[in-house]
Scaffold this motif. Sequence first.
Motif, PDB file in Angstrom:
ATOM      1  N   VAL A  85      -4.011   0.900 -14.822  1.00  0.00           N
ATOM      2  CA  VAL A  85      -3.034   1.833 -14.350  1.00  0.00           C
ATOM      3  C   VAL A  85      -2.504   1.222 -13.104  1.00  0.00           C
ATOM      4  CG1 VAL A  85      -3.029   4.218 -13.170  1.00  0.00           C
ATOM      5  CG2 VAL A  85      -4.342   3.861 -15.213  1.00  0.00           C
ATOM      6  N   ARG A  86      -1.247   1.258 -12.963  1.00  0.00           N
ATOM      7  CA  ARG A  86      -0.788   0.488 -11.723  1.00  0.00           C
ATOM      8  C   ARG A  86      -0.862   1.964 -10.643  1.00  0.00           C
ATOM      9  NH1 ARG A  86       5.391  -1.191  -9.587  1.00  0.00           N
ATOM     10  NH2 ARG A  86       4.948  -1.794  -7.513  1.00  0.00           N
ATOM     11  N   HIS A  87      -1.353   1.543  -9.480  1.00  0.00           N
ATOM     12  CA  HIS A  87      -1.280   2.687  -8.413  1.00  0.00           C
ATOM     13  C   HIS A  87       0.176   3.469  -8.215  1.00  0.00           C
ATOM     14  CE1 HIS A  87       1.169   0.562  -5.164  1.00  0.00           C
ATOM     15  NE2 HIS A  87       0.578  -0.603  -5.746  1.00  0.00           N
ATOM     16  N   GLY A  88      -0.073   4.635  -7.718  1.00  0.00           N
ATOM     17  CA  GLY A  88       1.235   5.502  -7.513  1.00  0.00           C
ATOM     18  C   GLY A  88       1.918   4.989  -6.238  1.00  0.00           C
ATOM     19  N   GLN A  89       3.043   5.543  -6.140  1.00  0.00           N
ATOM     20  CA  GLN A  89       4.145   4.818  -5.175  1.00  0.00           C
ATOM     21  C   GLN A  89       3.663   5.046  -3.859  1.00  0.00           C
ATOM     22  OE1 GLN A  89       8.015   6.920  -3.854  1.00  0.00           O
ATOM     23  NE2 GLN A  89       8.810   5.738  -5.535  1.00  0.00           N
ATOM     24  N   THR A  90       4.284   4.109  -2.860  1.00  0.00           N
ATOM     25  CA  THR A  90       3.757   4.180  -1.565  1.00  0.00           C
ATOM     26  C   THR A  90       5.229   3.833  -0.956  1.00  0.00           C
ATOM     27  OG1 THR A  90       3.789   1.443  -1.347  1.00  0.00           O
ATOM     28  CG2 THR A  90       1.705   2.961  -1.827  1.00  0.00           C
ATOM     29  N   ASN A  91       5.229   4.129   0.361  1.00  0.00           N
ATOM     30  CA  ASN A  91       6.589   4.267   1.068  1.00  0.00           C
ATOM     31  C   ASN A  91       7.154   2.582   1.009  1.00  0.00           C
ATOM     32  OD1 ASN A  91       6.704   6.925   1.704  1.00  0.00           O
ATOM     33  ND2 ASN A  91       5.794   6.838   3.643  1.00  0.00           N
ATOM     34  N   LYS A 124      -1.161  -7.456   0.539  1.00  0.00           N
ATOM     35  CA  LYS A 124      -2.631  -7.401   1.658  1.00  0.00           C
ATOM     36  C   LYS A 124      -2.460  -5.960   2.430  1.00  0.00           C
ATOM     37  CE  LYS A 124      -5.416 -10.633   3.768  1.00  0.00           C
ATOM     38  NZ  LYS A 124      -5.611 -11.836   4.560  1.00  0.00           N
ATOM     39  N   LEU A 125      -1.038  -5.605   2.691  1.00  0.00           N
ATOM     40  CA  LEU A 125      -1.056  -4.316   3.436  1.00  0.00           C
ATOM     41  C   LEU A 125      -1.625  -3.279   2.804  1.00  0.00           C
ATOM     42  CD1 LEU A 125       2.556  -4.361   4.518  1.00  0.00           C
ATOM     43  CD2 LEU A 125       0.827  -5.023   6.056  1.00  0.00           C
ATOM     44  N   ASP A 126      -2.687  -2.521   3.661  1.00  0.00           N
ATOM     45  CA  ASP A 126      -3.227  -1.731   2.971  1.00  0.00           C
ATOM     46  C   ASP A 126      -2.644  -0.034   3.326  1.00  0.00           C
ATOM     47  OD1 ASP A 126      -5.495  -0.687   1.541  1.00  0.00           O
ATOM     48  OD2 ASP A 126      -7.008  -0.980   3.150  1.00  0.00           O
ATOM     49  N   VAL A 127      -2.053   0.375   2.527  1.00  0.00           N
ATOM     50  CA  VAL A 127      -1.203   1.429   2.774  1.00  0.00           C
ATOM     51  C   VAL A 127      -1.719   2.456   1.871  1.00  0.00           C
ATOM     52  CG1 VAL A 127       0.758   0.304   3.535  1.00  0.00           C
ATOM     53  CG2 VAL A 127       0.575   0.651   1.166  1.00  0.00           C
ATOM     54  N   CYS A 128      -1.340   3.825   2.263  1.00  0.00           N
ATOM     55  CA  CYS A 128      -1.647   4.835   1.292  1.00  0.00           C
ATOM     56  C   CYS A 128      -0.588   5.474   0.481  1.00  0.00           C
ATOM     57  CB  CYS A 128      -1.943   5.992   2.218  1.00  0.00           C
ATOM     58  SG  CYS A 128      -3.402   5.927   3.341  1.00  0.00           S
ATOM     59  N   LEU A 129      -0.751   6.048  -0.687  1.00  0.00           N
ATOM     60  CA  LEU A 129       0.345   6.826  -1.403  1.00  0.00           C
ATOM     61  C   LEU A 129       1.215   7.855  -0.692  1.00  0.00           C
ATOM     62  CD1 LEU A 129      -1.914   7.557  -4.849  1.00  0.00           C
ATOM     63  CD2 LEU A 129      -0.704   5.432  -4.215  1.00  0.00           C
ATOM     64  N   ASN A 130       2.453   7.889  -1.030  1.00  0.00           N
ATOM     65  CA  ASN A 130       3.484   9.099  -0.611  1.00  0.00           C
ATOM     66  C   ASN A 130       3.192  10.261  -1.512  1.00  0.00           C
ATOM     67  OD1 ASN A 130       4.953   8.303  -2.843  1.00  0.00           O
ATOM     68  ND2 ASN A 130       6.541   7.168  -1.392  1.00  0.00           N
ATOM     69  N   GLN A 135       2.351  11.055  -9.133  1.00  0.00           N
ATOM     70  CA  GLN A 135       2.232  10.105 -10.348  1.00  0.00           C
ATOM     71  C   GLN A 135       0.866   9.931 -10.780  1.00  0.00           C
ATOM     72  OE1 GLN A 135       4.352   6.915  -8.252  1.00  0.00           O
ATOM     73  NE2 GLN A 135       6.125   7.118  -9.628  1.00  0.00           N
ATOM     74  N   ALA A 136       0.027   9.732  -9.668  1.00  0.00           N
ATOM     75  CA  ALA A 136      -1.457   9.707  -9.925  1.00  0.00           C
ATOM     76  C   ALA A 136      -1.882  10.881 -10.645  1.00  0.00           C
ATOM     77  CB  ALA A 136      -2.342   9.279  -8.626  1.00  0.00           C
ATOM     78  N   LYS A 137      -1.601  12.227 -10.510  1.00  0.00           N
ATOM     79  CA  LYS A 137      -1.995  13.312 -11.101  1.00  0.00           C
ATOM     80  C   LYS A 137      -1.575  13.239 -12.523  1.00  0.00           C
ATOM     81  CE  LYS A 137      -1.984  15.961  -6.974  1.00  0.00           C
ATOM     82  NZ  LYS A 137      -1.165  16.991  -6.209  1.00  0.00           N
ATOM     83  N   LYS A 138      -0.316  12.870 -12.765  1.00  0.00           N
ATOM     84  CA  LYS A 138       0.071  12.802 -14.142  1.00  0.00           C
ATOM     85  C   LYS A 138      -0.792  11.597 -15.030  1.00  0.00           C
ATOM     86  CE  LYS A 138       5.017  13.952 -13.057  1.00  0.00           C
ATOM     87  NZ  LYS A 138       6.317  13.543 -13.056  1.00  0.00           N
ATOM     88  N   ALA A 139      -0.730  10.674 -14.366  1.00  0.00           N
ATOM     89  CA  ALA A 139      -1.800   9.763 -15.093  1.00  0.00           C
ATOM     90  C   ALA A 139      -3.062  10.254 -15.515  1.00  0.00           C
ATOM     91  CB  ALA A 139      -2.178   8.516 -14.153  1.00  0.00           C
ATOM     92  N   LYS A 172      -6.283   0.596  -0.654  1.00  0.00           N
ATOM     93  CA  LYS A 172      -6.332   2.241  -0.469  1.00  0.00           C
ATOM     94  C   LYS A 172      -5.587   2.715  -1.767  1.00  0.00           C
ATOM     95  CE  LYS A 172      -6.773   2.637   4.450  1.00  0.00           C
ATOM     96  NZ  LYS A 172      -6.037   2.850   5.911  1.00  0.00           N
ATOM     97  N   ARG A 173      -4.395   2.257  -1.684  1.00  0.00           N
ATOM     98  CA  ARG A 173      -3.589   2.830  -2.819  1.00  0.00           C
ATOM     99  C   ARG A 173      -4.133   3.007  -4.425  1.00  0.00           C
ATOM    100  NH1 ARG A 173      -1.452  -1.993  -0.588  1.00  0.00           N
ATOM    101  NH2 ARG A 173      -0.824  -3.687  -2.155  1.00  0.00           N
ATOM    102  N   THR A 174      -4.947   2.132  -4.735  1.00  0.00           N
ATOM    103  CA  THR A 174      -5.617   2.114  -5.780  1.00  0.00           C
ATOM    104  C   THR A 174      -6.778   2.981  -5.749  1.00  0.00           C
ATOM    105  OG1 THR A 174      -6.887  -0.033  -5.374  1.00  0.00           O
ATOM    106  CG2 THR A 174      -4.915  -0.139  -6.681  1.00  0.00           C
TER     107      THR A 174
END
Length: 197
Positions: A6-12, A22-28, A34-38, A56-58
């Motif tokens: 599973v590729r992580h959900g979208q981020t900004n 390497k940037l550690d960012v969160c899902l938007n 998208q994660a809920k649909k997965a 974090k995004r994963t």
Amino acid sequence: MNIYFVRHGQTNENNNKYYYGKLDVCLNEKGLNQAKKAADFLRHVKFDNVYVSERKRTSETAHIILGHDFEKVNIDSRINEMDFGKFEGKNYKQIKKMYPSQWNRWCSDWKNESPPEGESYMKFYSRVHEFMDDILKLNEENILVVTHGGVVRSVYCYVLSGNLDFFWKFASRNGDITLIKYEYGNLYIDSITHVDA
């Protein structure tokens, strides 16, 4: 063996078309959906093992998919996205303007050149290859791997006999679910599902 990537959900950063690994960012908000649909798509699968990158995004995506079973994950740096060094957090127009010679070298030899202070694709692929070799040694039925677009496309190359030119022949959208099967010594891509389709 069924290996669900599973590729992580979208981020900004995805939305702004930035190069970042390497940037550690969160899902938007869209990424959370998208994660809920997965999660809904995978709700009937009982996973024997789960692997997540260090980002974090994963972990956010995995948490939504697994719910209360989130504790049983293996965090593995080999499935981190490629490190883009000084290109991180910038789009290609910004990179071309700020680092023209490095950008041109990287574009002319994308496998071996690396962004300034980043990693080359060959180094990146080497760790994904090692991860896959270890996964195939497991005696388990269902494995979940929550990771990044570059890792998923590198896994496609691994499945296709290590032909790295296939990296550019596949898309990998946020939230995509890829099922790879390993049966009787044969590894193949069974399906690719777009959760936003």
